[in-house]
Design a protein around this motif. Structure first.
Motif, PDB file in Angstrom:
ATOM      1  N   ARG A 144      21.457 -20.434 -14.157  1.00 27.93           N
ATOM      2  CA  ARG A 144      22.408 -19.434 -14.338  1.00 27.93           C
ATOM      3  C   ARG A 144      22.096 -18.327 -15.703  1.00 27.93           C
ATOM      4  O   ARG A 144      22.249 -17.176 -15.486  1.00 27.93           O
ATOM      5  CB  ARG A 144      23.918 -19.617 -14.773  1.00 27.93           C
ATOM      6  CG  ARG A 144      24.623 -20.274 -13.475  1.00 27.93           C
ATOM      7  CD  ARG A 144      25.997 -20.736 -13.801  1.00 27.93           C
ATOM      8  NE  ARG A 144      26.815 -21.176 -12.533  1.00 27.93           N
ATOM      9  CZ  ARG A 144      27.514 -22.077 -12.571  1.00 27.93           C
ATOM     10  NH1 ARG A 144      27.851 -22.787 -13.720  1.00 27.93           N
ATOM     11  NH2 ARG A 144      28.308 -22.451 -11.535  1.00 27.93           N
ATOM     12  N   ASN A 145      21.646 -19.025 -16.609  1.00 28.92           N
ATOM     13  CA  ASN A 145      21.197 -18.255 -17.853  1.00 28.92           C
ATOM     14  C   ASN A 145      19.873 -17.382 -17.508  1.00 28.92           C
ATOM     15  O   ASN A 145      19.801 -16.348 -18.122  1.00 28.92           O
ATOM     16  CB  ASN A 145      20.980 -19.216 -18.865  1.00 28.92           C
ATOM     17  CG  ASN A 145      20.976 -18.463 -20.516  1.00 28.92           C
ATOM     18  OD1 ASN A 145      20.736 -17.456 -20.542  1.00 28.92           O
ATOM     19  ND2 ASN A 145      21.033 -19.434 -21.321  1.00 28.92           N
ATOM     20  N   PHE A 146      18.966 -17.863 -16.708  1.00 33.99           N
ATOM     21  CA  PHE A 146      18.002 -17.415 -16.443  1.00 33.99           C
ATOM     22  C   PHE A 146      18.056 -16.051 -15.766  1.00 33.99           C
ATOM     23  O   PHE A 146      17.432 -15.031 -15.963  1.00 33.99           O
ATOM     24  CB  PHE A 146      16.914 -18.333 -15.961  1.00 33.99           C
ATOM     25  CG  PHE A 146      15.428 -17.729 -15.508  1.00 33.99           C
ATOM     26  CD1 PHE A 146      14.369 -17.914 -16.271  1.00 33.99           C
ATOM     27  CD2 PHE A 146      15.151 -16.903 -14.359  1.00 33.99           C
ATOM     28  CE1 PHE A 146      13.204 -17.406 -15.831  1.00 33.99           C
ATOM     29  CE2 PHE A 146      13.914 -16.328 -13.890  1.00 33.99           C
ATOM     30  CZ  PHE A 146      13.199 -16.466 -14.731  1.00 33.99           C
ATOM     31  N   ALA A 147      19.000 -16.223 -14.614  1.00 34.56           N
ATOM     32  CA  ALA A 147      19.144 -15.211 -13.717  1.00 34.56           C
ATOM     33  C   ALA A 147      19.994 -14.075 -14.649  1.00 34.56           C
ATOM     34  O   ALA A 147      19.600 -12.816 -14.426  1.00 34.56           O
ATOM     35  CB  ALA A 147      20.230 -15.561 -12.619  1.00 34.56           C
ATOM     36  N   PHE A 148      20.747 -14.484 -15.505  1.00 36.28           N
ATOM     37  CA  PHE A 148      21.545 -13.536 -16.269  1.00 36.28           C
ATOM     38  C   PHE A 148      20.512 -12.691 -17.176  1.00 36.28           C
ATOM     39  O   PHE A 148      20.734 -11.362 -17.342  1.00 36.28           O
ATOM     40  CB  PHE A 148      22.660 -14.176 -17.168  1.00 36.28           C
ATOM     41  CG  PHE A 148      23.423 -13.220 -18.229  1.00 36.28           C
ATOM     42  CD1 PHE A 148      24.534 -12.633 -17.914  1.00 36.28           C
ATOM     43  CD2 PHE A 148      23.079 -13.452 -19.484  1.00 36.28           C
ATOM     44  CE1 PHE A 148      25.025 -11.724 -18.782  1.00 36.28           C
ATOM     45  CE2 PHE A 148      23.654 -12.656 -20.550  1.00 36.28           C
ATOM     46  CZ  PHE A 148      24.493 -11.951 -20.045  1.00 36.28           C
ATOM     47  N   GLN A 149      19.757 -13.281 -18.010  1.00 30.86           N
ATOM     48  CA  GLN A 149      18.539 -12.876 -18.715  1.00 30.86           C
ATOM     49  C   GLN A 149      17.861 -11.897 -17.975  1.00 30.86           C
ATOM     50  O   GLN A 149      17.604 -10.799 -18.402  1.00 30.86           O
ATOM     51  CB  GLN A 149      17.974 -13.877 -19.457  1.00 30.86           C
ATOM     52  CG  GLN A 149      18.635 -14.575 -20.446  1.00 30.86           C
ATOM     53  CD  GLN A 149      19.026 -13.995 -21.570  1.00 30.86           C
ATOM     54  OE1 GLN A 149      18.831 -12.710 -22.260  1.00 30.86           O
ATOM     55  NE2 GLN A 149      19.915 -14.728 -22.558  1.00 30.86           N
ATOM     56  N   ALA A 150      17.560 -12.259 -16.930  1.00 29.73           N
ATOM     57  CA  ALA A 150      16.428 -11.361 -15.806  1.00 29.73           C
ATOM     58  C   ALA A 150      17.076 -10.315 -15.657  1.00 29.73           C
ATOM     59  O   ALA A 150      16.468  -9.180 -15.638  1.00 29.73           O
ATOM     60  CB  ALA A 150      15.954 -12.380 -14.731  1.00 29.73           C
ATOM     61  N   ARG A 151      18.437 -10.174 -15.157  1.00 29.91           N
ATOM     62  CA  ARG A 151      19.067  -9.130 -14.668  1.00 29.91           C
ATOM     63  C   ARG A 151      19.290  -8.162 -16.223  1.00 29.91           C
ATOM     64  O   ARG A 151      19.376  -6.972 -15.741  1.00 29.91           O
ATOM     65  CB  ARG A 151      20.526  -9.610 -14.079  1.00 29.91           C
ATOM     66  CG  ARG A 151      20.550 -10.067 -12.826  1.00 29.91           C
ATOM     67  CD  ARG A 151      21.818 -10.405 -12.186  1.00 29.91           C
ATOM     68  NE  ARG A 151      21.370 -10.808 -10.597  1.00 29.91           N
ATOM     69  CZ  ARG A 151      21.686 -12.179 -10.307  1.00 29.91           C
ATOM     70  NH1 ARG A 151      22.131 -13.040 -11.258  1.00 29.91           N
ATOM     71  NH2 ARG A 151      21.368 -12.694  -9.120  1.00 29.91           N
ATOM     72  N   ASN A 152      19.605  -8.646 -17.005  1.00 28.21           N
ATOM     73  CA  ASN A 152      19.725  -7.769 -18.179  1.00 28.21           C
ATOM     74  C   ASN A 152      18.306  -6.959 -18.722  1.00 28.21           C
ATOM     75  O   ASN A 152      18.261  -5.963 -19.279  1.00 28.21           O
ATOM     76  CB  ASN A 152      20.085  -8.756 -19.517  1.00 28.21           C
ATOM     77  CG  ASN A 152      21.676  -8.923 -19.478  1.00 28.21           C
ATOM     78  OD1 ASN A 152      22.301  -8.197 -18.674  1.00 28.21           O
ATOM     79  ND2 ASN A 152      22.063  -9.913 -20.148  1.00 28.21           N
TER      80      ASN A 152
END
Length: 415
Positions: A56-64
């Motif tokens: 979840r954290n990876f996907a969030f950082q990637a989208r940002n």
């Protein structure tokens, strides 16, 4: 599965569904397939909740990190994809993904309240454009990205852009071709044994025959182990196919009243039922010394206790044991400590030019003397000329095998 985990799984399923639709739309200009290195290992150490939170954290950082021209999808098991539309050039995409990789290498992800880790990424990139901006005539976005991802692992690089000169696609296609070949050979019963004579140096007579596997197709094509054996080992029919060939070999040995050697890898004994099945066949048919089991040492087997128990039962059955490729493996001496050997086969790399290489001759002389001290007989393979034969005979080798003695032949060609 609790509600939190169920929701996470549903989100990943939705991401996969959207990703597939995007690929099929034909509007993808660039694609990066990203895999977190050692994702399963992180899960084993820290647990399912930790990798869910990390994903979840990876996907969030990637989208940002990415702008509105980039779409991020979580595909599951530590694999993500980033796509763009046709307006983003390959140069711009590579620059963005490279920066993305550098950012995540430095970024620390919390696994739990006490632990943070940095991630290494493997990234395979494909694009509808060439590096000079020309639109490709043919473009299989998903296949090319996964081929590039595979190349990152094979080459130990962390980011590769697909190009048609890379070998991974050809390797995959060749693997599929050989897989079809072995399944067809099994179903059509064209996996057959060939027999190569082993000569007793002292008597000048044939001592045994080594059995060697071949595929002899209905089109009269012959395929050798180097062409198919590694692929066969990865199939579900491996154990059945090897038993099929061994059974033919045993029947032919009984029919021709010859002694044979049968090759087994340590994996055949430790991780399949081939070894125990062969022992039962030897005992059932009262074959005793007619069969020598030749263990391929280089394939590794680390459970020497298990191997020792098996080969003690082989010796009790009256059969003999040979160690193949001696002098060129990882654990020759440890094998000698644990397995009651009758023969060692000196690796062919020492024999092929022994008539002109005095250093190899000294090594072989040392192996022969070492074996004699242990009451183990020696076999030299790759004896291809009279000069080599004369040399190994002078050095005291007990048995020889190679084209000078005879090539591998089918059952009906044995005199």
């Amino acid at each position: 599965m609790d509600a939190n985990n169920l929701g996470f799984a549903q989100n990943q399923a939705d991401d996969m569904d959207h990703f597939i639709k995007q690929i099929h739309s034909g509007n993808v200009g660039n694609l990066a397939i990203i895999e977190i290195e050692n994702f399963s290992g992180i899960g084993i150490v820290y647990g399912i909740k930790a990798i869910i939170e990390m994903t979840r954290n990876f996907a969030f950082q990637a989208r940002n990190f990415c702008d509105e021209n980039y779409e991020i999808y979580a595909l599951g098991f530590g694999v993500f994809s980033i796509t763009t539309n046709l307006e983003v050039s390959l140069d711009s995409f590579i620059e963005k993904i490279s920066a993305f990789k550098d950012f995540f290498i430095k970024h620390e992800f919390p696994i739990n309240k006490k632990v943070k880790i940095s991630l290494d990424l493997y990234i395979g990139i494909s694009s509808k454009y060439t590096l000079n901006g020309v639109l490709k005539y043919r473009f299989d976005v998903l296949k090319e990205a996964f081929c590039a991802l595979l190349d990152t692992k094979n080459s130990h690089q962390h980011l590769i852009v697909y190009d048609k000169t890379q070998t991974s696609l050809r390797d995959i296609q060749e693997n599929i071709k050989i897989t079809r070949l072995v399944y067809l050979a099994f179903s059509e019963d064209t996996l057959i044994p060939y027999f190569q004579p082993i000569l007793d140096v002292n008597t000048g007579k044939i001592f045994k025959y080594e059995t060697l596997i071949r595929i002899h197709t209905n089109k009269n094509e012959i395929f050798y182990p180097k062409d198919f054996l590694q692929v066969l080992k990865k199939t579900t029919i491996y154990s059945h196919a090897i038993k099929q060939v061994i059974k033919k070999s045993i029947n032919m040995a009984i029919s021709k009243k010859i002694d044979i050697t049968i090759n087994l890898g340590a994996i055949d004994i430790e991780f399949t039922d081939i070894g125990e099945w062969l022992l039962e066949e030897i005992q059932k048919n009262k074959l005793g010394k007619k069969i020598t089991i030749e263990i391929t040492e280089q394939e590794g087997g680390k459970n020497f206790s298990s191997l020792a128990k098996y080969f003690n039962k082989v010796r009790e059955s009256g059969s003999q044991i040979a160690l193949d490729d001696f002098g060129c493996g990882y654990s020759n001496l440890e094998m000698l400590m644990h397995i009651p050997l009758n023969f060692i086969k000196i690796d062919g790399s020492f024999i092929i030019d022994i008539d002109t290489n005095s250093y190899k001759a000294q090594i072989v002389s040392g192996i022969v003397n070492f074996a004699k001290a242990l009451n183990i007989q020696t076999i030299a393979e790759f004896v291809s000329t009279k000069q080599i034969y004369d040399k190994v005979k002078d050095l005291g080798v007990d048995y020889v095998q190679g084209y000078f003695i005879g090539k591998p032949v089918r059952f009906d060609e044995i005199c």
